[in-house]
Design a protein around this motif. Structure first.
Motif, short mmCIF file in Angstrom:
data_model
loop_
_atom_site.label_atom_id
_atom_site.label_comp_id
_atom_site.label_asym_id
_atom_site.label_seq_id
_atom_site.Cartn_x
_atom_site.Cartn_y
_atom_site.Cartn_z
N ARG A 1 32.57 -18.53 31.04
CA ARG A 1 32.70 -17.32 30.23
C ARG A 1 33.69 -16.32 30.82
NH1 ARG A 1 29.37 -14.71 26.50
NH2 ARG A 1 28.69 -16.83 26.02
N LEU A 2 33.71 -16.21 32.14
CA LEU A 2 34.44 -15.12 32.77
C LEU A 2 35.67 -15.56 33.56
CD1 LEU A 2 31.30 -13.25 34.15
CD2 LEU A 2 32.50 -12.79 32.02
N GLY A 3 35.88 -16.87 33.69
CA GLY A 3 36.98 -17.35 34.54
C GLY A 3 38.28 -17.59 33.82
N THR A 4 38.50 -16.92 32.70
CA THR A 4 39.71 -17.15 31.91
C THR A 4 40.76 -16.06 32.08
OG1 THR A 4 38.68 -16.06 30.01
CG2 THR A 4 38.44 -18.45 30.17
N GLY A 5 40.47 -15.04 32.87
CA GLY A 5 41.43 -13.94 33.04
C GLY A 5 42.48 -14.25 34.08
N GLU A 6 43.13 -13.19 34.53
CA GLU A 6 44.20 -13.34 35.51
C GLU A 6 43.87 -12.70 36.85
OE1 GLU A 6 47.74 -11.77 33.82
OE2 GLU A 6 47.86 -13.27 32.20
N ASP A 7 42.75 -11.99 36.93
CA ASP A 7 42.38 -11.27 38.15
C ASP A 7 41.07 -11.85 38.70
OD1 ASP A 7 41.72 -9.55 40.17
OD2 ASP A 7 42.03 -7.72 39.02
N PRO A 8 41.12 -12.58 39.82
CA PRO A 8 39.90 -13.17 40.40
C PRO A 8 38.87 -12.12 40.79
CG PRO A 8 41.86 -14.16 41.37
CD PRO A 8 42.33 -12.99 40.57
N ASP A 9 39.32 -10.99 41.34
CA ASP A 9 38.37 -9.95 41.75
C ASP A 9 37.68 -9.32 40.56
OD1 ASP A 9 38.85 -10.29 44.46
OD2 ASP A 9 40.55 -8.91 44.46
N ALA A 10 38.42 -9.13 39.46
CA ALA A 10 37.81 -8.57 38.25
C ALA A 10 36.77 -9.54 37.69
CB ALA A 10 38.88 -8.28 37.21
N ALA A 11 37.08 -10.84 37.71
CA ALA A 11 36.12 -11.83 37.23
C ALA A 11 34.86 -11.84 38.10
CB ALA A 11 36.76 -13.22 37.22
N TRP A 12 35.04 -11.69 39.40
CA TRP A 12 33.91 -11.66 40.33
C TRP A 12 33.02 -10.43 40.06
CZ3 TRP A 12 30.79 -14.03 43.39
CH2 TRP A 12 30.16 -13.39 44.48
N ARG A 13 33.65 -9.28 39.87
CA ARG A 13 32.88 -8.07 39.60
C ARG A 13 32.09 -8.20 38.30
NH1 ARG A 13 37.75 -5.63 41.43
NH2 ARG A 13 38.40 -5.26 39.27
N ARG A 14 32.73 -8.74 37.28
CA ARG A 14 32.05 -8.90 36.00
C ARG A 14 30.90 -9.91 36.10
NH1 ARG A 14 35.09 -7.05 31.54
NH2 ARG A 14 34.35 -8.70 30.16
N ALA A 15 31.12 -10.96 36.88
CA ALA A 15 30.05 -11.97 37.05
C ALA A 15 28.83 -11.36 37.73
CB ALA A 15 30.58 -13.15 37.87
N LEU A 16 29.04 -10.55 38.76
CA LEU A 16 27.92 -9.90 39.43
C LEU A 16 27.18 -8.96 38.49
CD1 LEU A 16 29.44 -9.04 42.95
CD2 LEU A 16 28.01 -10.99 42.30
N GLY A 17 27.94 -8.25 37.65
CA GLY A 17 27.31 -7.37 36.69
C GLY A 17 26.49 -8.11 35.66
N VAL A 18 27.01 -9.26 35.21
CA VAL A 18 26.28 -10.08 34.23
C VAL A 18 24.99 -10.64 34.86
CG1 VAL A 18 26.36 -12.19 32.86
CG2 VAL A 18 28.32 -10.63 32.87
N ILE A 19 25.08 -11.09 36.10
CA ILE A 19 23.89 -11.58 36.79
C ILE A 19 22.84 -10.48 36.86
CG2 ILE A 19 22.97 -12.36 39.02
CD1 ILE A 19 25.67 -13.74 39.49
N ALA A 20 23.26 -9.28 37.27
CA ALA A 20 22.32 -8.17 37.40
C ALA A 20 21.67 -7.83 36.07
CB ALA A 20 23.05 -6.94 37.96
N LYS A 21 22.47 -7.80 35.01
CA LYS A 21 21.92 -7.41 33.71
C LYS A 21 20.94 -8.45 33.17
CE LYS A 21 23.06 -5.25 29.37
NZ LYS A 21 24.10 -4.53 28.61
N ASN A 22 21.11 -9.71 33.53
CA ASN A 22 20.24 -10.77 33.02
C ASN A 22 19.01 -11.02 33.89
OD1 ASN A 22 21.44 -12.46 30.54
ND2 ASN A 22 23.14 -11.68 31.76
N LEU A 23 18.92 -10.37 35.05
CA LEU A 23 17.76 -10.55 35.91
C LEU A 23 16.55 -9.85 35.27
CD1 LEU A 23 19.13 -10.05 39.53
CD2 LEU A 23 18.22 -12.16 38.54
N PRO A 24 15.43 -10.57 35.08
CA PRO A 24 14.24 -9.95 34.48
C PRO A 24 13.46 -9.18 35.54
CG PRO A 24 13.84 -12.28 34.88
CD PRO A 24 15.26 -12.01 35.33
N VAL A 25 13.33 -7.89 35.36
CA VAL A 25 12.67 -7.03 36.34
C VAL A 25 11.56 -6.24 35.66
CG1 VAL A 25 12.96 -5.02 37.83
CG2 VAL A 25 14.65 -6.86 37.88
N ASN A 26 10.41 -6.18 36.31
CA ASN A 26 9.28 -5.39 35.85
C ASN A 26 8.85 -4.51 37.01
OD1 ASN A 26 7.19 -4.35 34.41
ND2 ASN A 26 6.07 -6.25 34.16
N ALA A 27 9.59 -3.44 37.23
CA ALA A 27 9.45 -2.66 38.45
C ALA A 27 8.16 -1.84 38.48
CB ALA A 27 10.66 -1.74 38.62
#
Length: 372
Positions: free
Chosen positions: A121-147
């Motif tokens: 989904r995210l590895g189609t751009g031209e900036d590896p660091d931008a793809a990495w940042r977006r991937a971390l954000g997507v992981i965080a948003k999809n983590l199920p948390v019941n704090a």
């Protein structure tokens, strides 16, 4: 700095990195589904081709033909490995961002299926660091948390899980947090651990220090009676015996919990030091009791959180707390999405190992040849 995603400062050349994960608007990139009903990788092993009865008899009766068949299987496997290596190197030249993202996600210890979905989904751009940042954000948003769910809601809570993950200590931490916030008169402890020698003694010591009552129950009927006697308590914590997910007595213990009282909420305790395959097997073994959530222990002892993150993403089992040490109750923290991902990145940086390019290629590359 970028408005959204995760920000990473410093390089990967030995410098420690500071990672700030921010959940934001990812323009539709955050709708990736990692859920797996069976909590198993989606890439299934290739099944052998079906043979007609006649050919099956021919292979099994002739030793020379059987030896030839095994040799052909070996050659086929070697040929496929070579194709996967070639595909990986080709992808590195034609899709460098996707390849870089796969490497970095693999370095977090995530499962191959999670790495591939994010890279696709995210590895189609031209900036590896931008793809990495977006991937971390997507992981965080999809983590199920019941704090902080247990301390806020109270009720009857049973902590279940395999042997040695820290159930008794976690129960003591929860009791202490609740007592500090609402008073020790409103909390009680129950032990159903009749299997481990001295298992109830540890809980009694914690109860004496906290100034809360502790009861024991050895059967479904006893547990139901004890819970009825404690109906005036706002929080009742049930400490259970630790058993392997393969122990035949596990179902008996889980049936005791589910049949003793309709209001019991179970929380599965998972150790951050456990490897991914064992975590997945554990979640699957306890799934039929429908846990209300999970608690992750021994985060302070882990060298990677990739296995835990992968199981949480696949199962969508909500995590309520993180155990970060032995102190009661200080080392029990409410789970936070951003903190989980930041910790995973710090561990990956602190304990990073030289990546085996060939192993990575065989596990991540050559998808086009998976059916050969």
């Amino acid at each position: 700095p970028p408005r959204r995603g995760a920000q990473q400062h410093g390089g990967r050349d030995g410098q420690r990195q500071k990672v700030d994960v921010t959940i934001g608007d990812f323009d539709g990139d955050d709708d990736i589904s990692f859920f797996q009903p069976d909590d198993e990788p989606r890439s299934e092993p290739r099944q052998p081709e079906a043979h007609h009865p006649a050919s099956r008899i021919e292979w099994t009766q002739e030793p020379a033909m059987r030896a030839m068949q095994e040799e052909l299987k070996t050659l086929r496997s070697l040929f496929q490995d070579q194709l996967q290596l070639m595909e990986w190197h080709r992808m590195g030249q034609q899709q460098p961002v996707r390849t870089s993202l796969l490497k970095r996600l693999n370095g977090l210890g995530l499962g191959n299926d999670v790495c591939r979905k994010l890279a696709d989904r995210l590895g189609t751009g031209e900036d590896p660091d931008a793809a990495w940042r977006r991937a971390l954000g997507v992981i965080a948003k999809n983590l199920p948390v019941n704090a902080d769910d247990i301390v806020d809601q109270g009720g009857i809570v049973a902590v279940v899980g395999p042997t040695g993950v820290g159930k008794t200590t976690t129960v003591a931490k929860l009791a202490a947090r609740y007592a500090l916030r609402h008073g020790h008169r409103h909390v009680a402890l129950v032990s159903t651990d009749n299997f481990r020698i001295g298992g109830q003694d540890q809980l009694r010591n914690f109860a004496r220090i906290l100034g809360v009552p502790v009861h024991t129950a050895g059967s479904r009927e006893e547990l139901g009676q004890v819970l009825e006697e404690l109906a005036d308590k706002r929080l009742v914590l049930v400490d259970t015996a630790g058993m392997s997910q393969r122990d035949m007595r596990l179902n008996e213990q889980l049936q005791t919990l589910s049949g003793a009282h309709a209001g019991i909420r179970t929380y599965l305790l998972l150790s951050a030091t456990t490897q991914l395959s064992t975590l997945a097997e554990t979640v699957k073994a306890f799934r039929h009791i429908k846990p209300a959530g999970c608690i992750v222990s021994k985060v302070d002892e882990a060298t990677s959180l990739g296995g835990v993150l992968t199981v949480l993403l696949r199962s969508q089992l909500k995590v309520a707390y993180l155990g970060t040490g032995q102190r009661v109750p200080e080392d029990l923290q409410p789970a936070r999405r951003e903190k989980l991902v930041e910790t995973a990145c710090r561990l990956s940086e602190a304990f990073q190992q030289d990546e085996d390019e060939e192993t990575l290629a065989l596990s991540m590359g050559g998808r086009a040849h998976a059916g050969i």
